[in-house]
Scaffold this active site. Structure first.
Site, PDB file in Angstrom:
ATOM      1  N   LYS A   1      -5.389 -40.074  27.399  1.00  0.00           N
ATOM      2  CA  LYS A   1      -3.826 -40.097  28.065  1.00  0.00           C
ATOM      3  C   LYS A   1      -3.912 -41.364  28.263  1.00  0.00           C
ATOM      4  O   LYS A   1      -4.366 -42.156  28.582  1.00  0.00           O
ATOM      5  CB  LYS A   1      -3.234 -38.872  29.016  1.00  0.00           C
ATOM      6  CG  LYS A   1      -2.961 -38.075  27.827  1.00  0.00           C
ATOM      7  CD  LYS A   1      -2.462 -36.757  28.325  1.00  0.00           C
ATOM      8  CE  LYS A   1      -1.978 -36.093  27.162  1.00  0.00           C
ATOM      9  NZ  LYS A   1      -1.455 -34.562  27.756  1.00  0.00           N
TER      10      LYS A   1
ATOM     11  N   ARG B   1      -8.455 -29.092  26.686  1.00  0.00           N
ATOM     12  CA  ARG B   1      -6.962 -29.233  25.821  1.00  0.00           C
ATOM     13  C   ARG B   1      -7.431 -30.912  25.143  1.00  0.00           C
ATOM     14  O   ARG B   1      -7.253 -31.626  25.781  1.00  0.00           O
ATOM     15  CB  ARG B   1      -6.176 -29.674  25.884  1.00  0.00           C
ATOM     16  CG  ARG B   1      -4.704 -29.611  24.534  1.00  0.00           C
ATOM     17  CD  ARG B   1      -3.585 -28.986  24.565  1.00  0.00           C
ATOM     18  NE  ARG B   1      -2.739 -30.091  23.267  1.00  0.00           N
ATOM     19  CZ  ARG B   1      -2.010 -30.754  22.792  1.00  0.00           C
ATOM     20  NH1 ARG B   1      -2.965 -32.145  23.416  1.00  0.00           N
ATOM     21  NH2 ARG B   1      -1.870 -30.811  21.579  1.00  0.00           N
TER      22      ARG B   1
END
Ligand code: PMM
Length: 271
Positions: free
Chosen positions: A207, A246
């Protein structure tokens, strides 16, 4: 031990060539690879939630996701489905999925809570404020940990009122969702502050906020170069007892978790 949820985005931007079946075949092959690399669960998603992403039609989402869910579960691979839609969740559970991963925590589709309550399945409630086209503008917090805690607690209350067993709910801080940069870090640094005793899923893989941290050190911060930083988050999350991470790179996460486990179980009296 912390579980590994492997990311499988069955979206056109991930698999750009070919028609639907080519796409499904490519996705199934990647799902099998993730399981072979050590993913405990493969998280199948048919709708991109990257910043600015437009929504896909409900039928299109189901058409992307369900054949992949069926093919993977038939091979004995545990599958979660990343969807905000009750109809996609219901079709996926029917096809063998065992967990619904809803990035909106039930806010995007009011029918979701009933589907989850009826199925009695595990459910990830992620902290979410708005769809991808608006979320970056909602990165406004006086105290990010307290606000995420309270907003998640409201979702848990609504789910429980609809008949979802609270023990089935896994909380996720929604890193990158209405959190552009610095507001992600307090959520990682103080997991009990927003999660209490609940099971926790951490989705930091590749991210933007990891890119920003790397860039400060003068390193290449492109998405493809964020895997080591992701593994650092996995290591720390596992050390703090996260239920699952995740990630795109399941093998790296598996290795990091194995190291944390060996470290925590070290016994100096052993040979
Ligand atoms: N992030 C993305 C998609 N789904 N689900 C959960 N539970 N937590 C997340 O952090 C999360 C998610 C966006 O990342 P991707 O585009 O790499 O899948």
């Amino acid at each position: 031990m912390t579980l590994v949820m492997g990311i499988l985005n069955v979206t056109p931007d991930s698999f750009s060539d070919g028609g639907r079946w080519d796409t499904a075949d490519a996705a199934i092959a990647q799902g099998i690879r993730l399981a072979e690399q050590g993913a405990d669960l493969v998280d199948v998603g048919g709708e991109s939630t990257r910043p600015g992403a437009q929504r896909v039609e409900p039928d299109e989402e189901i058409a992307r996701v369900v054949p992949v869910v069926r093919a993977l579960t038939e091979r004995g691979i545990a599958v979660s489905v990343d969807t905000m839609r009750a109809a996609t969740a219901a079709a996926s559970l029917e096809a063998g999925a065992t967990l619904i991963n809803d990035v909106s925590g039930g806010l995007a589709d009011p029918a979701m809570v009933a589907v989850v309550a009826d199925a009695g399945c595990d459910y990830v409630a992620m902290h979410w404020r708005a769809h991808s086209t608006q979320m970056d503008g909602l990165d406004r917090y006086d105290d990010v940990v307290a606000e995420v805690r309270d907003e998640l607690a409201a979702r848990v209350d609504a789910l429980a009122a609809a008949g979802v067993d609270p023990a089935r709910i896994i909380l996720d801080p929604g890193l990158g969702f209405s959190k552009v940069g610095p507001s992600n870090w307090p959520l990682l640094a103080d997991i009990p502050g927003w999660a209490g005793d609940a099971r926790v899923l951490i989705g930091a893989s590749r991210k933007r906020f990891l890119g920003a941290a790397i860039e400060r050190e003068g390193r290449d911060a492109s998405a493809a170069s964020r895997d080591h930083a992701t593994t650092a988050v996995t290591t720390l999350a596992a050390e703090r007892g996260a239920w699952a991470v995740r990630v795109h790179d399941a093998g790296a996460a598996r290795d990091a978790i194995a190291v944390v486990s060996a470290w925590q179980n070290a016994d100096h009296t052993q040979e």
